[in-house]
Write an enzyme that holds these catalytic residues in place. Sequence first.
Site, mmCIF file in Angstrom:
data_model
loop_
_atom_site.group_PDB
_atom_site.id
_atom_site.type_symbol
_atom_site.label_atom_id
_atom_site.label_comp_id
_atom_site.label_asym_id
_atom_site.label_seq_id
_atom_site.Cartn_x
_atom_site.Cartn_y
_atom_site.Cartn_z
ATOM 1 N NE ARG A 69 -12.203 5.911 -6.904
ATOM 2 C CZ ARG A 69 -12.660 6.517 -5.836
ATOM 3 N NH1 ARG A 69 -13.799 7.201 -5.899
ATOM 4 N NH2 ARG A 69 -12.038 6.463 -4.685
ATOM 5 C CE1 TYR A 210 -4.407 8.449 -13.909
ATOM 6 C CE2 TYR A 210 -5.750 7.762 -12.068
ATOM 7 C CZ TYR A 210 -4.509 7.954 -12.626
ATOM 8 O OH TYR A 210 -3.370 7.645 -11.921
ATOM 9 C CE LYS A 219 -12.409 1.482 -6.711
ATOM 10 N NZ LYS A 219 -12.210 0.649 -5.535
ATOM 11 C CG HIS A 239 -13.977 -0.595 -1.600
ATOM 12 N ND1 HIS A 239 -13.702 0.656 -1.081
ATOM 13 C CD2 HIS A 239 -13.001 -0.823 -2.506
ATOM 14 C CE1 HIS A 239 -12.632 1.157 -1.652
ATOM 15 N NE2 HIS A 239 -12.177 0.276 -2.515
ATOM 16 C CB SER A 261 -9.631 4.909 -1.847
ATOM 17 O OG SER A 261 -10.884 4.583 -2.351
ATOM 18 C CB CYS A 263 -6.812 2.700 4.096
ATOM 19 S SG CYS A 263 -7.544 4.276 4.459
ATOM 20 C CG ASP A 286 -10.291 -2.089 -5.187
ATOM 21 O OD1 ASP A 286 -10.234 -1.488 -4.105
ATOM 22 O OD2 ASP A 286 -10.781 -1.587 -6.214
ATOM 23 N NE ARG A 378 -4.884 4.688 -8.034
ATOM 24 C CZ ARG A 378 -5.848 4.146 -7.294
ATOM 25 N NH1 ARG A 378 -6.012 2.841 -7.256
ATOM 26 N NH2 ARG A 378 -6.636 4.902 -6.570
#
Length: 602
Positions: A69, A210, A219, A239, A261, A263, A286, A378
Amino acid sequence: MNLTKNVKLLAWVEAMTKLCKPDSVRWCDGSQTEADELCRLLVKGGTFIPLPKRPGSFLCRSNPADVARSEDRTFICCKEEINAGPTNKWADPVAMKKELLARFDGCMKGRTMFVIPFSMGPIGSPISHIGVELTDSPYVVVNMRIMTRMGQAVLDALGNGEFVPCLHSVGCPLAPGQKDVAWPCQADAANKYIVHFPEERSIWSFGSGYGGNALLGKKCFALRIASSMARDQGWLAEHMLILGLTNPQGEKIYVAAAFPSACGKTNLAMLQPSLPGWKAECVGDDIAWMKFGEDGRLYAINPEAGFFGVAPGTSMRTNPNAMKALEKNCIFTNVAQTPDGDVWWEDMTDEQPPHLTSWTNKPWAPGSNEKAAHPNARYTAPISQCPVADPAYNDPKGVPISAILFGGRRPATVPLVFEAFNWQYGTLLGSMQASETTAAATGMVGQLRHDPMAMLPFCGYNMGDYFAHWLKIGRTAKDQGKLPRIFFVNWFRKGHDGKFLWPGFGENCRVLKWIFERVKGTSKAVESAIGHLPMPGALDVTGLNLSHASLHELLHVDPKGWLADIESLKLQNAKFGDRFPKELTHELHELEKRLVNLEVTV
Ligand code: OXD
Ligand code: MN
């Protein structure tokens, strides 16, 4: 073929066709036949490589300039800069539209424009919302088909109703006869634009193919646009993962958890409990949309239908359920390839394979200077393939949330788990969240960054107002006793030797067990300066080879560390000026007083 009479949708598609000038327009029906055809096309064009070991799956390598991102090219364009707040990149909506119109003019020449109607959340749920993405990337179409409910069924549910228009282009028109590349995108970061217009609720994305830059349901819609819709309409777009937790007696609660993100959200969402008789089931990994139900409880849906997870680090040891979900019908982006046509990434297996082709399409062997897979490689996988998908993941009613967890990657200061005194103080704890940065976004990795509620890159408006919205949700709840309890967790605390103190992964269910029992009123806690900590003996560590000293360190409150955090937090909070809620300033002040008292007594 398009089967809609939605006047606004038809007019918008017509206007965007005139602007982007694609060679053709194709309305996506979401069928398997359509997906198969597009995958064949992507294989033919060199974008996809079929993976014989994983039926229906493909490997894809992006342009190395398009791997994460682009937070510094992500804009919130509302009329007044103050309403975007100090943590967002603001641009004037009129000037930005002008700039975008110039970029989008003719940007799809030589390509097909796909029309993707999608529902964020189960089709027809009162918590769901519909979007339509126009894109010139067939890669985006096949990913959106996994990540959302997409196609004709959505147009049927939409009728003449409202939708969020999402315009996307890789920004690479083709001249007549020009050969396409495998991953078209704008290689120059300054030519990428991920733009949100929260007031008109629309998204324009240019130059990147991407992940969150291009799969606009995720997002851009489900967090940035939805957070501002949620503020206006009295709900929460967060989130957060959602998981169901069942104890050996068969009682079940649902928990939502916000972590920045990369974690370990996906690992926790698919947790395989190590404690006998406990079961964890995944609703989402997510994003959570939460609305009050008639009974006064907060109900959550996962607006997504798939996982777009970070592959490196995922293994049978760390996340067996994700590994099982990846056996078929998946898209792998920027992972390495094995000579027998499978995929590999760092830490997938204990032994590194002797020969691989790296994500940059070069021969790779152990000891090589480069990573075999990109750190933000990913997988895109349907939730339905997850062996521990919760039976209610598709339930339009959503699931009632009993506890909300905040957390981050904190090597020091923050204990393994503690509970907030109440919703208002829990909101302060969420606003204090910080974590080390990871590869999910472009930029430095391993820096401690203040990331309130793990929403820093995802809140579509002034975060000062966002904190006030959280307080309002608590204040206006019909029944305060039915609000979720708020907890803070940290799996990442390290000892003096620099090693993690807590084993993590499946053992995290021990922390979830304490939380479960707090919700049920059966486990004991001690009050501390920062909140309720597990009473000695209340955290089940039986069978864990954890020394007394490590357990003590894990639950220790370090006033110096907290007071230092508070000092840096005050600087962050000051940036919000009078948009930062007074109630939180008061809570922070009280916390500071308690910590100073503790400091003089230890
Ligand atoms: C994600 C992220 O992709 O948070 O989920 O970056
Ligand atoms: Mn995320």
